[in-house]
Design a protein around this motif. Structure first.
Motif, PDB file in Angstrom:
ATOM      1  N   GLY A 289     -27.572   5.707  -6.639  1.00 58.02           N
ATOM      2  CA  GLY A 289     -28.703   5.963  -7.507  1.00 58.02           C
ATOM      3  C   GLY A 289     -29.760   6.854  -6.877  1.00 58.02           C
ATOM      4  O   GLY A 289     -30.804   7.109  -7.477  1.00 58.02           O
ATOM      5  N   ASP A 290     -29.500   7.354  -5.684  1.00 54.13           N
ATOM      6  CA  ASP A 290     -30.444   8.228  -4.993  1.00 54.13           C
ATOM      7  C   ASP A 290     -30.489   9.583  -5.696  1.00 54.13           C
ATOM      8  O   ASP A 290     -29.445  10.219  -5.867  1.00 54.13           O
ATOM      9  N   PRO A 291     -31.669  10.050  -6.117  1.00 57.57           N
ATOM     10  CA  PRO A 291     -31.752  11.349  -6.792  1.00 57.57           C
ATOM     11  C   PRO A 291     -31.203  12.497  -5.961  1.00 57.57           C
ATOM     12  O   PRO A 291     -30.764  13.508  -6.515  1.00 57.57           O
ATOM     13  N   ALA A 292     -31.222  12.351  -4.635  1.00 60.25           N
ATOM     14  CA  ALA A 292     -30.724  13.419  -3.763  1.00 60.25           C
ATOM     15  C   ALA A 292     -29.204  13.451  -3.701  1.00 60.25           C
ATOM     16  O   ALA A 292     -28.625  14.427  -3.200  1.00 60.25           O
ATOM     17  N   ALA A 293     -28.545  12.417  -4.204  1.00 61.12           N
ATOM     18  CA  ALA A 293     -27.096  12.321  -4.056  1.00 61.12           C
ATOM     19  C   ALA A 293     -26.359  13.440  -4.786  1.00 61.12           C
ATOM     20  O   ALA A 293     -25.345  13.955  -4.291  1.00 61.12           O
ATOM     21  N   VAL A 294     -26.850  13.825  -5.953  1.00 59.33           N
ATOM     22  CA  VAL A 294     -26.181  14.885  -6.711  1.00 59.33           C
ATOM     23  C   VAL A 294     -26.140  16.170  -5.903  1.00 59.33           C
ATOM     24  O   VAL A 294     -25.091  16.825  -5.784  1.00 59.33           O
TER      25      VAL A 294
END
Length: 277
Positions: free
Chosen positions: A236-241
């Motif tokens: 769910g980390d926004p940086a993961a994408v």
């Protein structure tokens, strides 16, 4: 000579050694070794190297051999004798692939693979390969699998077995669902998907697997830059994408058998392309 050529993707097992083979320094060196070895068997004619593949006629049938898997195995082999065993097995599998082409189609051998929709353009009679567009510039191809080799299913062979594409695809997906992938931890709620080096990317099609995982882990995203490189994230980390997008771009350029540089998000029943951050 039968008209349709077969694209080989050999999976390699033990075989009988006849001599020793040194570790090839690069793919071009290996191709030259295979070209000479194929001619020496007496079973091969018209042996040519093009586009990092070996084009030849083996016992009257045109084949296209892709040695990327063999090259990786040759690099990992501990001795010249072990590498010779791999080469022996590589050529022995040509006979297996001819049996796949001429024998009775076994529905239990059917498997689906995901590749770019342009993937089969280099195959002679590419339009005869059993496939259908999927999404994101990808297509579903059907193959016949054996312990030592894999052959792309042709429409004429499929129809001769009394199957249409939908029926054959349904059987292939059922066969895929029997495989047991491993989820290898790469970080907090991030995993690499490991199977056999060939069908990892196919698991994009295993909807029930992702439905269950989403129920257990929450929202999941995935990249599939090549056939054996699959990374799933449920942090769910926004940086993961963005992190996965960078991995996909770098890995897709470095590894053979590219699939996609998109980041996919599971939407309950299907995948969607996620915008880059």
């Amino acid at each position: 000579m039968r008209g349709a050529a077969l694209l080989l993707a050999l999976l390699l097992s033990a075989g009988a050694a006849t001599a020793d083979v040194a570790r090839p320094r690069d793919l071009e060196t290996l191709l030259a070794v295979l070209q000479n070895a194929a001619l020496a068997t007496g079973d091969a004619t018209e042996v040519q190297i093009r586009d990092d593949k070996l084009y030849l006629t083996w016992k009257g049938t045109a084949l296209i051999a892709d040695p990327h898997n063999l090259f990786m195995e040759m690099q990992q082999a501990a001795s010249d004798a072990e590498r010779q065993k791999l080469v022996d097995t590589y050529f022995a599998a040509f006979d297996d692939i001819l049996q796949l082409d001429t024998g009775v189609l076994d529905p239990a051998s059917l498997m689906p693979i995901i590749r770019p929709s342009t993937f089969a353009e280099h195959i002679p009679d590419a339009k005869s390969v059993a496939s259908e567009p999927w999404f994101a510039g990808l297509s579903i191809y059907l193959v016949e699998d054996s312990p030592s080799s894999t052959a792309y299913l042709r429409d004429d062979r499929m129809l001769a077995a009394g199957l249409d594409f939908e029926t054959a695809k349904k059987q292939a997906l059922a066969n895929l669902s029997t495989l047991s992938p491993r989820f290898e931890p790469l970080g907090p709620k991030r995993w690499g998907l490991a199977l056999d080096g060939y069908y990892e990317s196919s698991l994009l099609l295993e909807s029930e697997l992702w439905r269950r995982m989403a129920e257990d882990q929450g929202e999941i995203i995935m990249v599939v830059p090549s056939r054996d490189a699959v990374v799933i994230d449920a942090s769910g980390d926004p940086a993961a994408v963005q992190e996965l997008a960078i991995f996909a771009q770098e890995s897709g350029r470095a590894r053979p058998y590219p699939v996609s540089e998109y980041v996919f998000g599971w939407k309950g029943t299907h995948w969607e392309i996620l915008p880059k951050q």
